[in-house]
Design a protein around this motif. Structure first.
Motif, PDB file in Angstrom:
ATOM      1  N   TYR A 175       0.858  -5.656   5.443  1.00  0.00           N
ATOM      2  CA  TYR A 175       2.319  -5.785   5.371  1.00  0.00           C
ATOM      3  C   TYR A 175       2.977  -4.496   4.899  1.00  0.00           C
ATOM      4  O   TYR A 175       2.617  -3.929   3.875  1.00  0.00           O
ATOM      5  CB  TYR A 175       2.718  -6.966   4.484  1.00  0.00           C
ATOM      6  N   HIS A 176       3.946  -4.052   5.704  1.00  0.00           N
ATOM      7  CA  HIS A 176       4.718  -2.842   5.424  1.00  0.00           C
ATOM      8  C   HIS A 176       6.201  -3.145   5.635  1.00  0.00           C
ATOM      9  O   HIS A 176       6.578  -4.195   6.123  1.00  0.00           O
ATOM     10  CB  HIS A 176       4.289  -1.715   6.375  1.00  0.00           C
ATOM     11  N   ALA A 177       7.051  -2.164   5.316  1.00  0.00           N
ATOM     12  CA  ALA A 177       8.483  -2.232   5.625  1.00  0.00           C
ATOM     13  C   ALA A 177       8.887  -0.839   6.148  1.00  0.00           C
ATOM     14  O   ALA A 177       8.346   0.169   5.680  1.00  0.00           O
ATOM     15  CB  ALA A 177       9.279  -2.581   4.375  1.00  0.00           C
ATOM     16  N   ARG A 178       9.786  -0.730   7.097  1.00  0.00           N
ATOM     17  CA  ARG A 178      10.684  -1.717   7.651  1.00  0.00           C
ATOM     18  C   ARG A 178      10.515  -1.694   9.172  1.00  0.00           C
ATOM     19  O   ARG A 178       9.706  -0.941   9.694  1.00  0.00           O
ATOM     20  CB  ARG A 178      12.138  -1.318   7.356  1.00  0.00           C
ATOM     21  N   ILE A 208       0.869  -1.185   0.000  1.00  0.00           N
ATOM     22  CA  ILE A 208       0.000   0.000   0.000  1.00  0.00           C
ATOM     23  C   ILE A 208       0.904   1.234   0.000  1.00  0.00           C
ATOM     24  O   ILE A 208       0.507   2.306  -0.441  1.00  0.00           O
ATOM     25  CB  ILE A 208      -0.971  -0.044   1.205  1.00  0.00           C
ATOM     26  N   HIS A 209       2.135   1.061   0.463  1.00  0.00           N
ATOM     27  CA  HIS A 209       3.184   2.081   0.357  1.00  0.00           C
ATOM     28  C   HIS A 209       4.168   1.653  -0.732  1.00  0.00           C
ATOM     29  O   HIS A 209       4.690   0.535  -0.697  1.00  0.00           O
ATOM     30  CB  HIS A 209       3.921   2.243   1.690  1.00  0.00           C
ATOM     31  N   ALA A 210       4.431   2.555  -1.670  1.00  0.00           N
ATOM     32  CA  ALA A 210       5.158   2.208  -2.892  1.00  0.00           C
ATOM     33  C   ALA A 210       6.538   1.613  -2.620  1.00  0.00           C
ATOM     34  O   ALA A 210       6.873   0.541  -3.137  1.00  0.00           O
ATOM     35  CB  ALA A 210       5.278   3.448  -3.781  1.00  0.00           C
ATOM     36  N   ARG A 211       7.338   2.296  -1.810  1.00  0.00           N
ATOM     37  CA  ARG A 211       8.729   1.866  -1.649  1.00  0.00           C
ATOM     38  C   ARG A 211       8.850   0.555  -0.866  1.00  0.00           C
ATOM     39  O   ARG A 211       9.933  -0.017  -0.781  1.00  0.00           O
ATOM     40  CB  ARG A 211       9.531   2.952  -0.938  1.00  0.00           C
ATOM     41  N   GLU A 212       7.733   0.065  -0.323  1.00  0.00           N
ATOM     42  CA  GLU A 212       7.743  -1.159   0.482  1.00  0.00           C
ATOM     43  C   GLU A 212       7.369  -2.380  -0.355  1.00  0.00           C
ATOM     44  O   GLU A 212       6.829  -3.365   0.151  1.00  0.00           O
ATOM     45  CB  GLU A 212       6.797  -0.950   1.681  1.00  0.00           C
ATOM     46  N   TRP A 213       7.705  -2.318  -1.673  1.00  0.00           N
ATOM     47  CA  TRP A 213       7.252  -3.342  -2.620  1.00  0.00           C
ATOM     48  C   TRP A 213       7.822  -4.733  -2.336  1.00  0.00           C
ATOM     49  O   TRP A 213       7.332  -5.724  -2.874  1.00  0.00           O
ATOM     50  CB  TRP A 213       7.527  -2.918  -4.058  1.00  0.00           C
TER      51      TRP A 213
HETATM   52 ZN    ZN Z   1       4.204   1.376   5.067  1.00  0.00          ZN
END
Ligand code: ZN
Length: 273
Positions: free
Chosen positions: A180-183, A52-57
């Motif tokens: 699910y997200h990062a980091r 859902i957040h681009a850089r957390e692909w």
């Molecule tokens: Zn995120």
């Protein structure tokens, strides 16, 4: 790199192995948003989503690997790449955008840098995970103008990606959701004064060895809205080491998978199937 071709190949493999693959709607730029379903549609249901957040692909190949290896009794609905436009912008820069006016807008929002590798938002610079109707606009980092991250949008659910994910959630009524997200290697639970299933959250923490925290001064996320609306277990799982750059997290995917491989089966036990 995990690109669109790898994504489509993963979806094709899941379909060939008997999963259902269908679209839940379209992104701002009109790209279809795929969903994968496995398991029993009549019992307890789980919803899992990523990117859902681009850089957390990196979370996309993670959840697809989890789906490939899932054979439990619960139905599992997986939206592996909610923010497809944002991921492509992050990975390919402005070459992923065909409209010249939109290119100029995004360049301006990005401080005239053509490097979008740290972009979190969708293709109109709204941060999808602060656009949900759950204390919308009350988060400590919220901004009220288009930005690479943290822009809440003009109103809750202004973005088509979120309208699609809301509709899926309302339709399948999952008993647990995993965002699910990062980091950071942590799990966030609860929202405002609601903490519907702390024991269940603890079980997921135990099986991943990610410490558990109550959500603090962050609002308007999918998990927040899910807990406020359904009062059931919603978790935000932040994978990956903080000292690994976002575009290098993919190199650590085997280790990330190892920590998350039992999450779906544990979630299924939590909700009693
Ligand atoms: Zn995120």
């Amino acid at each position: 790199m995990y690109d669109l071709t790898s994504f489509q190949e993963d979806l094709r493999q899941l379909y060939q192995d008997g999963a259902q693959v269908f679209d839940i709607g379209y992104t701002y730029l009109g790209r279809p948003i795929p969903c994968v379903f496995k398991g029993n549609p009549d019992g307890a249901q789980i919803l899992i989503h990523a990117s859902i957040h681009a850089r957390e692909w990196v979370t996309t190949p993670l959840v697809l690997q989890m789906m490939k290896n899932y054979d439990g009794a619960c139905g599992v609905w997986c939206v592996p790449m909610v923010n497809i436009d944002g991921v492509l912008l992050c990975q390919q820069g402005l070459s992923s955008i065909s409209q010249s006016g939109l290119k100029e807008f995004l360049l301006d929002v990005n401080g005239n840098s053509t490097d979008f590798s740290l972009w979190k938002a969708n293709a109109r610079a709204v941060d999808l995970n602060v656009n949900y109707n759950a204390l919308w606009g009350k988060g400590a980092q919220n901004v009220t103008y288009p930005a690479p991250a943290n822009y809440i949008g003009q109103f809750p659910f202004s973005e088509p990606e979120n309208v699609a994910l809301r509709a899926l959630t309302e339709r399948v009524k999952p008993a647990v959701t995993l965002s699910y997200h990062a980091r950071g290697n942590v799990i966030y639970k609860a929202f405002s004064c609601l903490d519907p299933n702390p024991d269940g959250a603890q079980l997921i923490s135990n099986v991943t060895d990610y410490p558990l925290f109550d959500t603090y001064d962050s609002t308007g996320g999918y998990k927040d809205w899910y807990i406020a609306t359904f009062q059931q277990l919603g978790l935000t799982i932040e994978v990956g080491d903080n000292d690994v750059p976002y575009d290098k997290l993919i190199d650590t995917l085997p280790a990330i998978y190892e920590r998350n491989k039992n999450v779906l089966s544990t979630a299924c036990k939590i909700i009693g199937e």
